[in-house]
Design a protein around this motif. Structure first.
Motif, PDB file in Angstrom:
ATOM      1  N   ALA A  12       1.804  -6.261   2.368  1.00  0.00           N
ATOM      2  CA  ALA A  12       1.567  -7.412   1.305  1.00  0.00           C
ATOM      3  C   ALA A  12       2.505  -6.981   0.097  1.00  0.00           C
ATOM      4  O   ALA A  12       2.235  -7.836  -1.484  1.00  0.00           O
ATOM      5  N   GLY A  15       2.153  -1.127  -2.669  1.00  0.00           N
ATOM      6  CA  GLY A  15       2.649   0.106  -2.429  1.00  0.00           C
ATOM      7  C   GLY A  15       3.427  -0.218  -4.616  1.00  0.00           C
ATOM      8  O   GLY A  15       3.820   0.377  -4.407  1.00  0.00           O
ATOM      9  N   SER A  32      -3.274   6.083   1.402  1.00  0.00           N
ATOM     10  CA  SER A  32      -3.632   5.738   2.391  1.00  0.00           C
ATOM     11  C   SER A  32      -2.357   6.603   3.410  1.00  0.00           C
ATOM     12  O   SER A  32      -1.927   7.577   4.360  1.00  0.00           O
ATOM     13  N   LEU A  36      -1.358   9.968   5.426  1.00  0.00           N
ATOM     14  CA  LEU A  36      -1.056  10.389   6.428  1.00  0.00           C
ATOM     15  C   LEU A  36       0.243  10.827   6.580  1.00  0.00           C
ATOM     16  O   LEU A  36       0.006  11.463   7.584  1.00  0.00           O
ATOM     17  N   LEU A  59      -4.482   1.411  13.671  1.00  0.00           N
ATOM     18  CA  LEU A  59      -5.052   2.514  12.729  1.00  0.00           C
ATOM     19  C   LEU A  59      -5.223   4.467  13.402  1.00  0.00           C
ATOM     20  O   LEU A  59      -5.738   4.081  14.779  1.00  0.00           O
ATOM     21  N   ILE A  65      -9.495   9.693   9.229  1.00  0.00           N
ATOM     22  CA  ILE A  65      -8.936   9.588   7.703  1.00  0.00           C
ATOM     23  C   ILE A  65      -9.917   9.342   6.803  1.00  0.00           C
ATOM     24  O   ILE A  65      -9.368   9.703   5.559  1.00  0.00           O
ATOM     25  N   ARG A  89     -10.255   0.089   5.578  1.00  0.00           N
ATOM     26  CA  ARG A  89      -9.472  -0.321   6.144  1.00  0.00           C
ATOM     27  C   ARG A  89     -10.418  -1.078   7.524  1.00  0.00           C
ATOM     28  O   ARG A  89     -10.042  -2.146   8.447  1.00  0.00           O
ATOM     29  N   GLN A  93     -14.868   2.402   7.301  1.00  0.00           N
ATOM     30  CA  GLN A  93     -14.572   3.137   6.638  1.00  0.00           C
ATOM     31  C   GLN A  93     -15.374   2.417   4.972  1.00  0.00           C
ATOM     32  O   GLN A  93     -15.401   3.754   4.225  1.00  0.00           O
ATOM     33  N   MET A 125       9.491  -6.742   5.646  1.00  0.00           N
ATOM     34  CA  MET A 125       9.714  -5.334   5.984  1.00  0.00           C
ATOM     35  C   MET A 125      10.669  -4.591   6.854  1.00  0.00           C
ATOM     36  O   MET A 125      10.918  -3.607   6.591  1.00  0.00           O
ATOM     37  N   ARG A 128      12.547  -3.623   4.183  1.00  0.00           N
ATOM     38  CA  ARG A 128      12.150  -2.959   3.216  1.00  0.00           C
ATOM     39  C   ARG A 128      12.834  -1.437   2.726  1.00  0.00           C
ATOM     40  O   ARG A 128      13.206  -0.858   4.300  1.00  0.00           O
ATOM     41  N   VAL A 137       9.623   1.811  -3.605  1.00  0.00           N
ATOM     42  CA  VAL A 137       9.838   0.339  -2.927  1.00  0.00           C
ATOM     43  C   VAL A 137      10.626  -0.047  -3.356  1.00  0.00           C
ATOM     44  O   VAL A 137      10.622  -0.429  -4.317  1.00  0.00           O
ATOM     45  N   ASN A 139      12.836  -3.936  -1.342  1.00  0.00           N
ATOM     46  CA  ASN A 139      13.679  -4.823  -0.850  1.00  0.00           C
ATOM     47  C   ASN A 139      15.201  -5.878  -0.811  1.00  0.00           C
ATOM     48  O   ASN A 139      15.570  -5.066  -1.904  1.00  0.00           O
ATOM     49  N   SER A 142      14.486  -9.172  -1.563  1.00  0.00           N
ATOM     50  CA  SER A 142      13.851  -9.458  -2.985  1.00  0.00           C
ATOM     51  C   SER A 142      13.625  -8.727  -4.176  1.00  0.00           C
ATOM     52  O   SER A 142      13.565  -8.910  -5.435  1.00  0.00           O
ATOM     53  N   GLY A 198       0.487 -13.860  -2.908  1.00  0.00           N
ATOM     54  CA  GLY A 198       0.959 -12.188  -2.621  1.00  0.00           C
ATOM     55  C   GLY A 198       2.674 -12.984  -2.516  1.00  0.00           C
ATOM     56  O   GLY A 198       3.984 -12.446  -2.042  1.00  0.00           O
TER      57      GLY A 198
END
Ligand code: AP5
Length: 223
Positions: A12, A15, A32, A36, A59, A65, A89, A93, A125, A128, A137, A139, A142, A198
């Motif tokens: 979305a 990041g 997160s 991870l 997840l 987490i 998430r 949590q 994605m 990306r 990050v 793309n 975009s 977004g």
């Protein structure tokens, strides 16, 4: 202490936006997914289990987490607050986060949902790229880098993320949207939720985000 939660489906734009918001509010980003990925890179048995879960699109379990993330939140650099990217998430949590913040008489000040329709996310994605050194990050469509395979900021190689293949992306959407919706409702019921479109170009999403946390014009970075 200023605590802002960024919510949104995989891809979305959390990041992409988190560093801008963090710079304006002068607080660190706690992501997160990055935490991870460092557990995976450690090569431990836990890291192997986490890697398998991430590649399946599911997840990671709440116990793992919550422990990992809340340890990081207690770090000295987060004493004045943080941007939380990707946590919480699940409703469990979110409750664990509220309990941890309450120990410091703090709370989530704003939870911001960056909303993008699912079809657009799968396309995003696939395009990306992230930099190996720091996760900046890009793309291909975009937000392309100036050179096709190098980060504009630190010159490190650009790579596709291991979990960005179409099969894993679709699994991530299917597994992760229902608990995300519960978290959205959790923050809506507490009166701290803001929703942003977004699909807008990245700078316009940034403007909406800064408006949602009342960042004054003089604190906004140019560009
Ligand atoms: P994580 O790393 O957190 O991944 P994610 O939430 O799935 O989010 P992404 O990083 O994929 O997307 P993003 O929203 O940051 O989008 P980005 O800015 O990169 O988590 C990975 C995995 O770890 C999870 O699947 C799960 O297994 C596990 N995990 C993580 N947190 C967990 C938790 N709390 N509990 C349990 N398990 C957990 O943007 C995407 C692309 O779009 C980029 O190419 C970007 O350039 C482009 N873009 C951004 N904004 C725009 C725009 N406005 N217009 C056009 N393109 C745009």
């Amino acid at each position: 202490m200023t605590v802002v939660v960024l919510l949104g489906a995989p891809g979305a734009g959390k990041g992409t936006q988190a560093p801008i918001l963090a710079a304006c509010l002068k607080v660190p980003i706690l992501a997160s997914g990055e935490l991870l990925r460092s557990v995976v890179a450690s090569g431990s048995e836990l890291g192997r289990q986490v890697q398998a879960t991430m590649l399946s699109g599911e997840l990671v379990d709440d116990d793992t987490i919550v422990r990992t993330f809340l340890d990081r939140l207690r770090g000295p650099d987060a004493s004045k607050g943080a941007i939380l990217d990707g946590f919480p998430r699940t409703r469990g949590q979110a409750v664990a986060l509220d309990d941890a913040l309450a120990e410091h008489s703090a709370r989530v000040d704003r939870a911001i949902l960056i909303h993008v329709p699912l079809d657009e996310l799968v396309t995003r994605m696939a395009g990306r790229l992230i930099c190996q050194a720091s996760g900046h990050v890009y793309n291909l469509q975009s937000n392309p880098p100036q050179q096709p395979d190098r980060c504009d900021i630190d010159g490190s190689p650009l790579v596709h993320r291991a979990d960005d293949g179409e099969v894993t992306v679709r699994a991530r959407m299917a597994q992760q949207m229902p608990p995300l919706e519960e978290v959205v409702e959790y923050y809506r019921s507490r009166g701290v939720l803001a929703t942003i479109d977004g699909r807008l170009p990245i700078p316009e999403v940034t403007t909406q985000l800064l408006n949602a946390v009342d960042v004054p014009a003089e604190s906004r970075q140019p560009g």
